[in-house]
Design a protein around this motif. Structure first.
Motif, mmCIF file in Angstrom:
data_model
loop_
_atom_site.group_PDB
_atom_site.id
_atom_site.type_symbol
_atom_site.label_atom_id
_atom_site.label_comp_id
_atom_site.label_asym_id
_atom_site.label_seq_id
_atom_site.Cartn_x
_atom_site.Cartn_y
_atom_site.Cartn_z
ATOM 1 N N LEU A 1 6.462 10.364 6.701
ATOM 2 C CA LEU A 1 5.035 10.248 6.369
ATOM 3 C C LEU A 1 4.698 8.816 5.970
ATOM 4 C CD1 LEU A 1 2.214 11.358 5.599
ATOM 5 C CD2 LEU A 1 3.151 11.830 3.326
ATOM 6 N N ARG A 2 5.510 8.243 5.099
ATOM 7 C CA ARG A 2 5.229 6.879 4.628
ATOM 8 C C ARG A 2 5.372 5.873 5.771
ATOM 9 N NH1 ARG A 2 6.393 10.553 0.472
ATOM 10 N NH2 ARG A 2 4.790 10.172 -1.089
ATOM 11 N N GLU B 1 2.460 2.174 -3.288
ATOM 12 C CA GLU B 1 1.598 2.860 -4.267
ATOM 13 C C GLU B 1 1.793 4.375 -4.231
ATOM 14 O OE1 GLU B 1 -2.483 1.918 -3.810
ATOM 15 O OE2 GLU B 1 -2.216 -0.204 -4.243
ATOM 16 N N GLU B 2 2.221 4.880 -3.061
ATOM 17 C CA GLU B 2 2.405 6.330 -2.919
ATOM 18 C C GLU B 2 3.775 6.774 -3.415
ATOM 19 O OE1 GLU B 2 2.028 7.585 1.125
ATOM 20 O OE2 GLU B 2 0.818 5.839 1.563
ATOM 21 N N LEU B 3 4.638 5.820 -3.725
ATOM 22 C CA LEU B 3 6.020 6.166 -4.062
ATOM 23 C C LEU B 3 6.271 6.009 -5.550
ATOM 24 C CD1 LEU B 3 7.737 4.205 -1.158
ATOM 25 C CD2 LEU B 3 7.665 6.684 -1.399
ATOM 26 N N PRO B 4 7.094 6.890 -6.132
ATOM 27 C CA PRO B 4 7.532 6.642 -7.505
ATOM 28 C C PRO B 4 8.163 5.248 -7.561
ATOM 29 C CG PRO B 4 8.298 8.777 -6.716
ATOM 30 C CD PRO B 4 7.711 8.075 -5.538
ATOM 31 N N TRP B 5 7.984 4.536 -8.656
ATOM 32 C CA TRP B 5 8.385 3.124 -8.686
ATOM 33 C C TRP B 5 9.861 2.918 -8.382
ATOM 34 C CZ3 TRP B 5 11.733 1.266 -12.542
ATOM 35 C CH2 TRP B 5 11.989 2.159 -13.589
ATOM 36 N N ILE C 1 4.750 6.454 8.922
ATOM 37 C CA ILE C 1 3.519 6.562 9.731
ATOM 38 C C ILE C 1 2.360 5.868 9.015
ATOM 39 C CG2 ILE C 1 1.779 8.201 10.538
ATOM 40 C CD1 ILE C 1 4.162 10.110 11.149
ATOM 41 N N ASN C 2 2.258 6.085 7.721
ATOM 42 C CA ASN C 2 1.186 5.429 6.967
ATOM 43 C C ASN C 2 1.292 3.911 7.071
ATOM 44 O OD1 ASN C 2 0.071 7.832 6.192
ATOM 45 N ND2 ASN C 2 0.907 7.829 4.128
ATOM 46 N N ALA D 1 0.838 -1.212 0.000
ATOM 47 C CA ALA D 1 0.000 0.000 0.000
ATOM 48 C C ALA D 1 0.867 1.253 0.000
ATOM 49 C CB ALA D 1 -0.933 -0.010 1.207
ATOM 50 N N GLN E 1 10.353 2.526 -4.549
ATOM 51 C CA GLN E 1 9.555 1.554 -3.804
ATOM 52 C C GLN E 1 10.466 0.571 -3.057
ATOM 53 O OE1 GLN E 1 6.711 -0.019 -6.605
ATOM 54 N NE2 GLN E 1 5.650 1.941 -6.748
#
Lengths: 556, 102
Positions: free
Chosen positions: B47-48, B21-25, B50-51, B18, B28
């Motif tokens: 941020l990531r 998905e928020e990160l440029p490939w 914490i997510n 999950a 990742q």
């Protein structure tokens, strides 16, 4: 495209989601303005060159921070007038920024879905935060509507789609992320759809199958009376709603077509005679109803309508047919289609590939123009020779300079036309207006009509003078009207004007793209001399006249 | 592998997917035991991270109906703490699941 994110909460997740798996080229770069610096960022956008390379800006704020009165409202009521004044001030900054960038997207203000406020009084004027928020959003939409390059996006829909997990207090308290990633994912889909629309990449033609797609059952087997459509039947109602959704697309200027393996007479009888049909034959710009290969028919229909395959969506209930078209014609969008007709409307909505950032008269009457074109083609077949046919058309071209009245359509044409486009230069309305306002720059628009109807503003020509020479910056002709002598008539017009202005030569330099080969082919037969070194530079000695085609009348 | 260990691994790997998905490939991270999560070697910003933690906590509650306290754990983000690597995080989650309240 460069997208700037301006927000008063942590919005970085959108940057990654926008870039997806790296194969998506909708967005080339996403920049995030400093967290919470909404007003400074808007002022910077409006004033300085810092963001001069930014193409689009997303301004996503929380109502409590963008409108301080709303934060106070949550403690004690504030008058609607006070809130409106603050909304106006916020809108003013957004409008100022919009003068410097091509596109601004502003999601509506929302509050967490679990907020009940004063319960039954939440929507009561004067005391309910729900009412205040709705009023603020309406005010914002009204104020921003004056700028054609600002689009307000419905953030409430993103929250509704996400459901109970739209806002996660843990992410807010720990990371100041106002929404969950599922909301951001919904937002990104809509943002990408807008960016595609701006780039002229929206799909323009939906080709549908008939049996088990527009209605239930196989009409060749069960007859017109036996198909499932409307009536007191859940599935029948779903097919009717799907037809309504397609009709809505048609009203937005998207063309509809049919490709179906069927007996043509039987299928047309069902369309014409079934009492519950929402779509009539005239709603379709074309059809191929026969027993040929569907991939061939899809390509044939697109060609008949002068559209590239990248403009086509193909909808069929049959996975085999979808696979055949998808593999043979990879540019065609072939969505996975649900087997349950009750899911058809939602699946169509989820495609998000038909968005348009403006609806012009030409968009709304595109279908009528196609029907006119069908009549022209029919006559063309009857008459035989193309020259004879052109002579019967009474073609007239009306020339106008670029003005505020035709600016919107001119910008749309400039940004959407791929095939007959000399430079494929893309400019926002404001940029186009600014460019045309410069001394020694000229931009003309051309409306084409004939005895079948008005094709609308369908060509543009821009030139830039340098000394005693002029160079064409734009030569754009819509595929709706090319190959009728319109291109030559436009050249004749501009050659005469340049002559009148005392210029000596007119140059056109072709900039190749994947799609504008038809433009090169035109220039090669245009009569302009070609520079043999590059093959792309075409020149006209203005001591010679350029004769317009005899069958076209040009009106200034 | 115990049920708790399998669940913990599946949930942490799903959380990594999950967050990816928020990160440029190119940025990742791999769902592997030795992949660093926190610290200078990590590909995740705060941020990531914490997510990721929030996702794991919510998924444990949702799929196992077990209440755990990850986000308010005082030592979670410390150097050498449970977020040093994916493997250490999974081990930590197993302990929380086993000690969690249902």
């Amino acid at each position: 495209m460069r997208l700037l994110l301006v927000s008063d909460f942590t919005i970085d997740s959108i940057a990654g989601l926008m870039q997806g798996d790296g194969r998506d080229t909708t967005t080339t770069m996403v920049e995030v303005a400093p967290l919470g610096h909404v007003l400074p960022s808007l002022l910077t956008l409006a004033q300085g060159p810092k963001y001069e390379h930014t193409d689009a800006v997303l301004i996503w704020t929380r109502p409590e921070t963008a409108i301080p009165g709303f934060a106070r409202f949550l403690d004690a009521p504030v008058t609607l007038n006070d809130l409106s004044a603050e909304v106006d001030a916020f809108a003013k900054h957004v409008l100022a920024a919009a003068e410097k960038v091509d596109l601004i997207l502003v999601p509506t203000w929302t509050i967490a879905p679990f907020t009940r406020g004063l319960g039954p009084l939440h929507m009561r004027p004067g005391i309910g935060a729900g009412h205040a928020l709705t009023s603020m959003n309406l005010r914002l939409m009204d104020r921003l509507a004056v700028a054609g390059n600002i689009h307000v996006l419905d953030a409430q829909r993103w929250l509704a789609m996400t459901g109970a997990t739209a806002v996660n207090p843990k992410q807010w308290y720990m990371a100041k992320a106002a929404f969950s990633n599922d909301v951001f994912k919904e937002a990104v889909l809509d943002i990408k759809a807008v960016l595609m629309a701006v780039r002229g990449a929206a799909r323009k033609l939906v080709i549908v199958d008939l049996d088990d797609t527009l209605w239930g059952g196989v009409v060749g087997e069960v007859g017109v009376d036996g198909i499932t459509l409307g009536g007191h039947d859940a599935v029948g109602e779903a097919f009717v709603d799907f037809q309504r959704a397609l009709k809505m697309l048609r009203r937005r200027g998207v063309l509809l077509g049919i490709v179906s393996k069927n007996d043509e007479q039987t299928a047309l009888k069902a369309i014409g005679d079934h009492p519950e049909m929402v779509l009539a034959l005239d709603d379709f710009a074309g059809y191929c109803i026969n027993w040929e290969d569907k991939a061939y028919n899809v390509a044939q229909l697109a060609q008949e309508l002068n559209l590239g395959l990248q403009s086509v969506v193909f909808i069929d209930d049959n996975a085999f047919m979808r696979g055949r078209v998808a593999e043979t014609l990879p540019e065609v969008l072939v969505p996975q289609w649900p087997s349950n007709p009750m899911q058809f409307v939602r699946t169509l909505e989820d495609l998000r590939c038909f968005d348009s950032v403006a609806l012009t008269g030409e968009d709304l009457s595109r279908q009528d123009m196609l029907l006119d074109e069908r009549a022209r083609s029919s006559l063309r077949k009857k008459i035989g020779s193309i020259e004879d046919w052109l002579n019967t058309l009474d073609l007239t071209i009306n020339v106008e300079k670029l003005t505020t009245n035709n600016l919107k359509r001119a910008a749309q044409l400039l940004n959407k036309t791929n095939q007959m486009n000399l430079h494929t230069r893309r400019l926002a309305e404001t940029e186009l207006e600014d460019w045309a306002g410069v001394a020694d720059h000229w931009m003309w628009t051309f409306r084409v009509s004939d005895r079948f109807g008005d094709s609308g503003l369908t060509a543009l020509l821009g030139i830039e003078r340098s000394g005693d020479s002029a160079e064409m910056t734009d030569f754009v002709v819509s595929c709706r009207v090319f190959q009728r002598g319109v291109e030559e008539a436009i050249l004749a017009h501009v050659v005469a004007l340049c002559c009148k202005m005392g210029m000596k030569r007119l140059t056109a330099i072709y900039h190749p793209t994947d799609k504008n080969k038809p433009c090169l082919e035109f220039w090669r037969r245009s009569g302009f001399s070609v520079n043999s070194n590059d093959g792309y530079t075409f020149m006209w000695d203005l001591s010679n006249t350029y004769d317009p085609p005899a069958h076209i009348k040009i009106e200034d | 592998m115990s049920d708790a260990a399998a669940s913990a691994r599946n949930i942490v790997y799903a959380a990594i997917a999950a967050v990816n998905e928020e990160l440029p490939w190119r940025n990742q991270i791999k769902a592997e035991y030795l992949t660093p999560l926190a610290g200078s070697d990590s590909g995740l910003d705060s941020l990531r991270l914490i997510n990721l933690v929030v996702y794991v906590e919510d998924e444990i509650e949702r799929t196992l109906s077990v209440q755990v306290s990850l986000t308010d754990s005082p030592n979670l983000f410390d150097d050498g703490g449970p977020l040093t690597t994916v493997g250490k995080f999974i081990d930590h989650v197993v302990i929380l699941i086993n000690n969690g309240t249902t």
